[in-house]
Scaffold this motif. Structure first.
Motif, mmCIF file in Angstrom:
data_model
loop_
_atom_site.group_PDB
_atom_site.id
_atom_site.type_symbol
_atom_site.label_atom_id
_atom_site.label_comp_id
_atom_site.label_asym_id
_atom_site.label_seq_id
_atom_site.Cartn_x
_atom_site.Cartn_y
_atom_site.Cartn_z
ATOM 1 N N GLN A 102 -2.248 24.986 -95.739
ATOM 2 C CA GLN A 102 -1.587 25.329 -94.482
ATOM 3 C C GLN A 102 -2.583 25.865 -93.471
ATOM 4 O OE1 GLN A 102 1.514 28.026 -95.625
ATOM 5 N NE2 GLN A 102 2.923 26.394 -96.224
ATOM 6 N N GLN A 103 -3.539 26.665 -93.942
ATOM 7 C CA GLN A 103 -4.538 27.194 -93.013
ATOM 8 C C GLN A 103 -5.390 26.066 -92.427
ATOM 9 O OE1 GLN A 103 -4.951 30.312 -91.897
ATOM 10 N NE2 GLN A 103 -3.096 30.852 -92.998
ATOM 11 N N SER A 104 -5.761 25.075 -93.251
ATOM 12 C CA SER A 104 -6.547 23.956 -92.724
ATOM 13 C C SER A 104 -5.726 23.127 -91.740
ATOM 14 C CB SER A 104 -7.047 23.073 -93.871
ATOM 15 O OG SER A 104 -5.961 22.469 -94.547
ATOM 16 N N ASP A 105 -4.422 22.944 -92.047
ATOM 17 C CA ASP A 105 -3.550 22.219 -91.104
ATOM 18 C C ASP A 105 -3.426 22.971 -89.793
ATOM 19 O OD1 ASP A 105 -3.189 20.298 -93.024
ATOM 20 O OD2 ASP A 105 -1.216 21.032 -93.671
ATOM 21 N N ILE A 106 -3.302 24.281 -89.867
ATOM 22 C CA ILE A 106 -3.192 25.092 -88.646
ATOM 23 C C ILE A 106 -4.468 24.981 -87.826
ATOM 24 C CG2 ILE A 106 -3.095 27.485 -87.837
ATOM 25 C CD1 ILE A 106 -1.125 28.031 -90.130
ATOM 26 N N ALA A 107 -5.633 25.007 -88.493
ATOM 27 C CA ALA A 107 -6.899 24.889 -87.764
ATOM 28 C C ALA A 107 -7.009 23.524 -87.083
ATOM 29 C CB ALA A 107 -8.066 25.105 -88.728
ATOM 30 N N GLU A 108 -6.587 22.441 -87.776
ATOM 31 C CA GLU A 108 -6.625 21.111 -87.161
ATOM 32 C C GLU A 108 -5.684 21.036 -85.960
ATOM 33 O OE1 GLU A 108 -5.712 18.285 -90.160
ATOM 34 O OE2 GLU A 108 -7.576 18.598 -91.271
ATOM 35 N N MET A 109 -4.494 21.608 -86.106
ATOM 36 C CA MET A 109 -3.545 21.577 -84.983
ATOM 37 C C MET A 109 -4.058 22.383 -83.797
ATOM 38 S SD MET A 109 0.128 21.919 -86.875
ATOM 39 C CE MET A 109 0.683 20.696 -88.051
ATOM 40 N N GLU A 110 -4.694 23.501 -84.074
ATOM 41 C CA GLU A 110 -5.237 24.300 -82.970
ATOM 42 C C GLU A 110 -6.348 23.545 -82.242
ATOM 43 O OE1 GLU A 110 -6.400 27.970 -84.723
ATOM 44 O OE2 GLU A 110 -4.379 28.837 -84.589
ATOM 45 N N SER A 111 -7.208 22.839 -82.992
ATOM 46 C CA SER A 111 -8.274 22.063 -82.328
ATOM 47 C C SER A 111 -7.670 20.913 -81.515
ATOM 48 C CB SER A 111 -9.253 21.521 -83.362
ATOM 49 O OG SER A 111 -8.595 20.624 -84.251
ATOM 50 N N ALA A 112 -6.617 20.262 -82.065
ATOM 51 C CA ALA A 112 -5.961 19.193 -81.305
ATOM 52 C C ALA A 112 -5.313 19.746 -80.043
ATOM 53 C CB ALA A 112 -4.916 18.495 -82.184
ATOM 54 N N GLN A 113 -4.714 20.924 -80.131
ATOM 55 C CA GLN A 113 -4.116 21.535 -78.948
ATOM 56 C C GLN A 113 -5.174 21.879 -77.910
ATOM 57 O OE1 GLN A 113 -1.777 24.897 -80.141
ATOM 58 N NE2 GLN A 113 -0.033 23.650 -80.779
ATOM 59 N N ALA A 114 -6.350 22.328 -78.363
ATOM 60 C CA ALA A 114 -7.430 22.637 -77.418
ATOM 61 C C ALA A 114 -7.867 21.375 -76.673
ATOM 62 C CB ALA A 114 -8.603 23.267 -78.156
ATOM 63 N N VAL A 115 -7.974 20.239 -77.393
ATOM 64 C CA VAL A 115 -8.343 18.976 -76.740
ATOM 65 C C VAL A 115 -7.274 18.563 -75.733
ATOM 66 C CG1 VAL A 115 -8.715 16.514 -77.167
ATOM 67 C CG2 VAL A 115 -9.776 18.203 -78.656
ATOM 68 N N GLN A 116 -6.011 18.714 -76.116
ATOM 69 C CA GLN A 116 -4.923 18.350 -75.200
ATOM 70 C C GLN A 116 -4.901 19.254 -73.970
ATOM 71 O OE1 GLN A 116 -1.335 18.357 -77.518
ATOM 72 N NE2 GLN A 116 -1.785 16.391 -78.499
ATOM 73 N N ARG A 117 -5.196 20.519 -74.154
ATOM 74 C CA ARG A 117 -5.245 21.427 -72.999
ATOM 75 C C ARG A 117 -6.334 21.010 -72.015
ATOM 76 N NH1 ARG A 117 -4.618 25.738 -77.013
ATOM 77 N NH2 ARG A 117 -2.446 26.403 -77.008
ATOM 78 N N GLU A 118 -7.509 20.611 -72.570
ATOM 79 C CA GLU A 118 -8.584 20.147 -71.682
ATOM 80 C C GLU A 118 -8.154 18.889 -70.915
ATOM 81 O OE1 GLU A 118 -12.035 19.593 -74.038
ATOM 82 O OE2 GLU A 118 -12.314 21.746 -74.446
ATOM 83 N N LYS A 119 -7.502 17.978 -71.621
ATOM 84 C CA LYS A 119 -7.044 16.751 -70.957
ATOM 85 C C LYS A 119 -6.002 17.062 -69.886
ATOM 86 C CE LYS A 119 -5.497 12.102 -72.052
ATOM 87 N NZ LYS A 119 -5.101 11.170 -73.123
ATOM 88 N N ILE A 120 -5.101 17.972 -70.173
ATOM 89 C CA ILE A 120 -4.086 18.372 -69.188
ATOM 90 C C ILE A 120 -4.749 18.997 -67.972
ATOM 91 C CG2 ILE A 120 -2.216 20.041 -68.798
ATOM 92 C CD1 ILE A 120 -1.323 19.466 -71.692
ATOM 93 N N LYS A 121 -5.790 19.808 -68.215
ATOM 94 C CA LYS A 121 -6.493 20.425 -67.082
ATOM 95 C C LYS A 121 -7.165 19.368 -66.210
ATOM 96 C CE LYS A 121 -9.816 23.991 -65.971
ATOM 97 N NZ LYS A 121 -10.844 24.904 -66.467
ATOM 98 N N GLU A 122 -7.788 18.361 -66.853
ATOM 99 C CA GLU A 122 -8.407 17.280 -66.069
ATOM 100 C C GLU A 122 -7.363 16.546 -65.237
ATOM 101 O OE1 GLU A 122 -10.447 14.754 -68.762
ATOM 102 O OE2 GLU A 122 -11.984 16.234 -69.274
ATOM 103 N N LEU A 123 -6.215 16.237 -65.853
ATOM 104 C CA LEU A 123 -5.163 15.532 -65.102
ATOM 105 C C LEU A 123 -4.607 16.387 -63.971
ATOM 106 C CD1 LEU A 123 -3.292 13.827 -68.079
ATOM 107 C CD2 LEU A 123 -4.811 12.749 -66.409
#
Length: 199
Positions: A102-123
């Motif tokens: 679960q901790q590894s899944d949470i870390a992967e989801m947090e990194s994916a959310q960080a990438v999505q936040r950057e993309k949202i900021k660019e848009l």
């Protein structure tokens, strides 16, 4: 018991060594019989070992057989404690593995959310640019070749690949073809000479 007198007429002489040995033997027999009588009168104890009962209370320590102390092996309590510890370790392995997954899944989801936040900021930044009228004009000119009224549109055609193709040359970005190996060239020249001789 008569006393022996010495020929010189002196008093009683010392007992001979044989008499002394007999007397000491008699006293030892008397002592052992007294000891046996004491042993016979004392009640037998169940706690005393058989060898001690046989020899009596006054037996010497050298006559007793002593056993070497055995190393203590696992007792029943220690065995139960080890079994409980093993059971606890086995019981906790699955929850710990689930927790780590679960901790590894949470870390992967947090990194994916960080990438999505950057993309949202660019848009969001691009959307903010489209609110500027000058940016809209620039994009209309570059994308759709639109001009304002009264302006003339000049389009510069730059097609180096098409020009090279029309001239029969390889495109500038393409790599030139590799020449044929020497043995292919030699074989084709022999074939051409043979064909010329046959004519």
């Amino acid at each position: 018991m008569t006393q022996r007198r010495m020929p010189s007429g002196q008093g009683p002489s010392r007992r001979s060594s044989s008499n002394a040995g007999r007397a000491s033997g008699r006293s030892a027999v008397a002592r052992s019989s007294a000891r046996e009588a004491v042993v016979a009168t004392t009640p037998r104890s169940a706690n005393r070992p058989a060898a001690a009962r046989r020899t009596g209370a006054g037996a010497t320590a050298a006559a007793r057989r002593t056993a070497a102390p055995q190393p203590r092996r696992l007792t029943g309590r220690a065995t139960v404690l080890v079994a409980v510890l093993i059971a606890l370790a086995l019981a906790y392995t699955y929850p710990i593995r689930v927790y780590l997954n679960q901790q590894s899944d949470i870390a992967e989801m947090e990194s994916a959310q960080a990438v999505q936040r950057e993309k949202i900021k660019e848009l969001q930044d691009q959307a903010a640019l489209w609110k500027d009228p000058n940016y809209i004009k620039t994009q209309a000119r570059s994308r759709f070749f639109m001009v304002l009224p009264g302006e003339e549109l000049l389009i510069l055609l730059s097609d180096p690949d098409g020009a090279a193709r029309d001239a029969g040359l390889p495109p500038p970005g393409a790599t030139p073809p590799e020449p044929d190996p020497w043995y292919d060239t030699l074989w084709s020249s022999i074939g051409a000479a043979n064909a010329g001789a046959a004519k």
